[in-house]
Design an enzyme around this catalytic site. Sequence first.
Site, PDB file in Angstrom:
ATOM      1  N   ASP A  71       0.846  -1.203   0.000  1.00  9.15           N
ATOM      2  CA  ASP A  71       0.000   0.000   0.000  1.00  9.15           C
ATOM      3  C   ASP A  71       0.881   1.252   0.000  1.00  9.15           C
ATOM      4  OD1 ASP A  71       0.882  -0.179   2.602  1.00  9.15           O
ATOM      5  OD2 ASP A  71      -1.085   0.085   3.529  1.00  9.15           O
ATOM      6  N   SER A  72       2.212   1.044   0.038  1.00 12.86           N
ATOM      7  CA  SER A  72       3.153   2.151  -0.170  1.00 12.86           C
ATOM      8  C   SER A  72       2.958   2.763  -1.554  1.00 12.86           C
ATOM      9  CB  SER A  72       4.597   1.654  -0.020  1.00 12.86           C
ATOM     10  OG  SER A  72       4.824   0.526  -0.845  1.00 12.86           O
ATOM     11  N   ASP A 110      -1.161  -6.105  -0.436  1.00 12.50           N
ATOM     12  CA  ASP A 110      -1.443  -5.454   0.843  1.00 12.50           C
ATOM     13  C   ASP A 110      -2.936  -5.180   0.982  1.00 12.50           C
ATOM     14  OD1 ASP A 110       0.295  -4.891   2.907  1.00 12.50           O
ATOM     15  OD2 ASP A 110       1.208  -3.170   1.902  1.00 12.50           O
ATOM     16  N   LYS A 140      -1.329  -9.333   2.787  1.00  6.31           N
ATOM     17  CA  LYS A 140      -0.608  -8.868   3.981  1.00  6.31           C
ATOM     18  C   LYS A 140      -1.463  -7.834   4.683  1.00  6.31           C
ATOM     19  CE  LYS A 140       3.074  -5.917   3.791  1.00  6.31           C
ATOM     20  NZ  LYS A 140       2.531  -4.782   4.558  1.00  6.31           N
ATOM     21  N   GLU A 209       8.943  -4.344  10.782  1.00  3.84           N
ATOM     22  CA  GLU A 209       9.386  -3.043  10.255  1.00  3.84           C
ATOM     23  C   GLU A 209       9.793  -2.102  11.381  1.00  3.84           C
ATOM     24  OE1 GLU A 209       6.824  -1.080   7.392  1.00  3.84           O
ATOM     25  OE2 GLU A 209       8.070   0.733   7.431  1.00  3.84           O
TER      26      GLU A 209
HETATM   27  O1  KIV Z   1       3.531  -1.160   1.682  1.00  5.69           O
HETATM   28  C1  KIV Z   1       4.698  -1.563   1.697  1.00  5.69           C
HETATM   29  O2  KIV Z   1       5.509  -1.288   0.796  1.00  5.69           O
HETATM   30  C2  KIV Z   1       5.105  -2.377   2.831  1.00  5.69           C
HETATM   31  C3  KIV Z   1       6.561  -2.676   2.958  1.00  5.69           C
HETATM   32  C4  KIV Z   1       7.256  -1.496   3.484  1.00  5.69           C
HETATM   33  C5  KIV Z   1       6.793  -3.866   3.800  1.00  5.69           C
HETATM   34  O3  KIV Z   1       4.300  -2.741   3.621  1.00  5.69           O
END
Ligand code: KIV
Length: 292
Positions: A71-72, A110, A140, A209
Site C-alpha cells: 500500500d506504499s 497489501d 498482507k 518493520e
Molecule cells: O507497503 C509496503 O511497501 C510495505 C513494505 C514497506 C513492507 O508494507
Amino acid sequence: MSTRPAPANGKPGSKQGGKTGDPPRRPQRPTVPALQDWKHQSRRFSMLTAYDSCFARIFDEAGIDLLLVGDSLANVIQGEETTLPVTVEEMIYHTRAVARAAKRAMVIADMPFGSYQITSEDAVRNAVRMVKEGGAQAVKLEGGVAVKEAIARIASAEIPVMGHIGLTPQSVNRMGGFRVQGRTVESQKRVLEDAHAVEDAGAFAVVLEGMPAELADEITCSLHIPTIGIGAGSNCDGQVLVMHDMLGLTGDWVPHFVKKFADLGPQVADAAQAFIEEVNQGTFPCEEHSYR
Ligand code: KIV
C-alpha cells in the site's frame, strides 16, 4: 546477539542448470510450505515491492522470491503523504498488473487501511477480492493482537496471510509519525506480543518493520514462521525494500535503513533532458528513427 546459524544459501532463487546444453530451468514459484522449509534450512529470501507489470517482470526475471504490491503505492505512485487513502479497488488494479507479469515470484497484495479493521467478514471479503480479482497468492495486513481475528478468518478461508508488525505505517496517526517501535521495555513487550499473536492466528510469515535489530532477532528466533525485515537488522529470515527507495527514484532523502542499490533518478532526468534537447534542436527523430 544472534543465536541463528549463518545463512545456508548463496542467492535464493538462482537458476538451476540442467544437463549440459539444457536451457536453465526457471525455479518454481515459492509456496507457503517452501517458505517454512527455507526458515528451517536458514535459507534467506528476498522481497521487493512492485506496482506495475514492467517492474514486476524485471524483478521476476532477476529472481526475486516474493513481490509485494504494497500500500506504499499511495506514497510512491499516488504522491500521498501516508498510505491511508489507498482503496481496495486501487490495490486490486495494481495487483492485477503485477500478477500478470510474475511468472515465478509469489505475489502478495497489501490489504489497505479500512479493508480489514471493521469486521472480519469485511476482511475475508476483501482478501478474497485480492486473490480472485487481483491474482495474488497471499495478502498482507498490519497489526498484531488487534487483528488476530481478521488473520484467523482470512487464513481459514484458505488465503495465506502475511502479518506486519513494529512500525506499521497505517498507524501513523496513533504513533505520532513514522517512529521506530520497541525502543522501551513496554513497547518491546507489545511488539513481542504482536509477533506471537500473528503466528498463533495462522499467519504464514510476518514483516518486521522499524525496530531494533536485537528485538527482530529475538522474534525471528522465537517464531516458527519466517520473518521479513525492513529497518529491522540483518537477522530476519528475509528482507524487503520499497523498489523506488532501493532504485534511487525517491529523491535525495531516503530512510536510514535503505540502501540504494542503484541511483536511477539522475539517469532518468538525464535521459529526459537529452530527449528535450534533441527535440528542440530537431536532431530527433533522424533518418534511422523515421519511416519511408
Ligand atoms: O507497503 C509496503 O511497501 C510495505 C513494505 C514497506 C513492507 O508494507
